[in-house]
Design a protein around this motif. Structure first.
Motif, PDB file in Angstrom:
ATOM      1  N   GLY A   3       1.432  -1.675   0.008  1.00 26.98           N
ATOM      2  CA  GLY A   3       0.151   0.044  -0.084  1.00 26.98           C
ATOM      3  C   GLY A   3       1.549   1.051   0.246  1.00 26.98           C
ATOM      4  N   LEU A   4       0.417   2.216  -1.117  1.00 26.52           N
ATOM      5  CA  LEU A   4       1.212   2.720  -0.873  1.00 26.52           C
ATOM      6  C   LEU A   4       0.350   4.574  -1.607  1.00 26.52           C
ATOM      7  N   ILE A  51      -3.171   3.764  -3.412  1.00 29.87           N
ATOM      8  CA  ILE A  51      -2.374   2.651  -4.233  1.00 29.87           C
ATOM      9  C   ILE A  51      -2.013   0.944  -3.460  1.00 29.87           C
ATOM     10  N   ARG A  52      -3.010   0.301  -4.645  1.00 29.08           N
ATOM     11  CA  ARG A  52      -2.580  -1.360  -4.019  1.00 29.08           C
ATOM     12  C   ARG A  52      -2.035  -2.027  -4.838  1.00 29.08           C
ATOM     13  N   ILE A  56      -2.547  -4.158  -9.912  1.00 26.69           N
ATOM     14  CA  ILE A  56      -2.149  -2.801  -9.559  1.00 26.69           C
ATOM     15  C   ILE A  56      -3.446  -1.963  -9.386  1.00 26.69           C
ATOM     16  N   ILE A  57      -3.837  -1.598  -8.409  1.00 24.80           N
ATOM     17  CA  ILE A  57      -5.455  -0.986  -8.136  1.00 24.80           C
ATOM     18  C   ILE A  57      -5.481   0.491  -7.358  1.00 24.80           C
ATOM     19  N   THR A  58      -6.002   1.111  -8.298  1.00 29.25           N
ATOM     20  CA  THR A  58      -6.261   2.790  -7.229  1.00 29.25           C
ATOM     21  C   THR A  58      -7.330   3.300  -6.592  1.00 29.25           C
ATOM     22  N   ALA A 100      -1.227   4.283   5.533  1.00 27.11           N
ATOM     23  CA  ALA A 100      -3.099   4.872   5.436  1.00 27.11           C
ATOM     24  C   ALA A 100      -3.088   5.717   6.331  1.00 27.11           C
ATOM     25  N   VAL A 101      -2.366   6.301   7.552  1.00 27.35           N
ATOM     26  CA  VAL A 101      -2.764   6.774   8.613  1.00 27.35           C
ATOM     27  C   VAL A 101      -1.976   8.416   8.472  1.00 27.35           C
ATOM     28  N   ASN A 102      -1.074   7.924   7.957  1.00 29.99           N
ATOM     29  CA  ASN A 102       0.684   8.682   8.918  1.00 29.99           C
ATOM     30  C   ASN A 102       0.531   8.986   9.918  1.00 29.99           C
TER      31      ASN A 102
END
Length: 297
Positions: A17-18, A82-83, A105-107, A245-247
């Motif tokens: 995850g990015l 981005i997954r 890859i999906i977004t 996801a959360v930073n």
């Protein structure tokens, strides 16, 4: 895809995850994507899936970002999630090393993961990951196993869990889907990496920034009793989760058994707000990227 595919029966899938954001020049910025590629390979090895070459991983990101560029939101705090993921596709119901697989890859556009500071519960009944297992890798089964305990915690009024080790439930490991950090006696403390703790990219980045600022850091075992005691005596002044996801996700309260302990008012915190601002600035290209973490696409 065959209904006999191992991904459907044995969970033979790994993921990353990015996020992508836009800078003022309308360029897409990605934070440390090469690290995601490397971690995907670590996960692949653990569950007998082929490793995706870093060059292919990066090429796939570039091509998809080129196509989906207009989906990158411009709202404050928003980004394009981005997954990348890999899964076995063999038309065989037998349990063996897969011979066929797919890399995809999906977004999707996302906003802030949490809107308020978290209330968490130290979990001592259920286990997220066991010693010698797959807790250090991003595999589908890790997340499936955490759903039921998290759901029960939500029913009891908690936002997330603080997971403990699977042997004695004596040591803190992670918080929900995040690594966790504490400020104790002006020292940034986080559980040391083991085979049941994910090597978070955000975790690594936070430690790098803290050391660059001259802040003392410790990666070591963190006992549940230490967390409770330092909350009681006031030595713990901050606690927060860190992750893509959360930073930075501030933790306002920690519960253990029948006791709930509050952290000091977040308005008094120094480390987490500074860290959140620094990471956000680097990721969005508004502050110096002295570590060359950003990749433009």
């Amino acid at each position: 895809m065959s209904p006999a595919s191992p991904v459907l029966h044995y969970g033979l899938t790994i993921l990353e995850g990015l996020k992508a954001v836009r800078n003022k020049n309308n360029e897409a910025l990605l934070f440390r994507p090469q690290d995601n590629a490397k971690r995907l390979s670590v996960s692949a090895e653990r569950v007998c899936l082929p490793s995706v070459p870093e060059e292919l991983f990066m090429e796939g990101l570039r091509e998809l970002i080129h196509i989906d560029r207009e989906w990158i939101p411009t709202a404050e705090g928003a980004s394009l999630y981005i997954r990348p993921f890999v899964f076995a596709t063999d038309a065989c119901i037998g349990l063996r090393r897969p011979e066929e697989f797919m890399f995809m890859i999906i977004t999707g556009p996302v906003g802030k993961y949490y809107s308020e500071p978290l209330s968490v519960k130290i979990e001592t009944a259920y286990t997220r990951a066991a010693k010698g297992g797959v807790g250090y890798s991003k595999t589908g089964g890790n997340y499936a196993a955490s759903l039921y305990p998290a759901e029960q915690a939500n029913k009891d009024g908690y936002d997330q869990l603080l997971w403990t080790d699977g042997v004695h439930h004596r040591y803190i490991e992670e918080s929900g889907t995040m690594n966790v950090m504490f400020v104790i006696d002006d020292t940034l403390v986080t559980p040391e990496l083991t085979d049941s703790i994910l090597a978070g990219i955000s975790r690594k980045s936070v430690l790098t920034l803290a050391r660059d600022w001259g802040m003392k850091t410790e990666e070591r075992p963190v006992e549940v009793e230490e967390v409770i005691e330092t909350l009681k005596n006031g030595k713990m002044t901050e606690a927060f989760g860190v992750g893509t996801a959360v930073n930075i996700a501030p933790i306002a309260a920690i519960s253990y058994k029948d006791s709930k302990r509050l952290l000091p008012a977040i308005s008094t915190w120094k480390t987490a707000p500074k860290m959140a601002a620094a990471l956000e600035g680097i990721k969005r290209g508004t502050t110096e990227d002295k570590f060359n973490w950003i990749v433009k696409m």
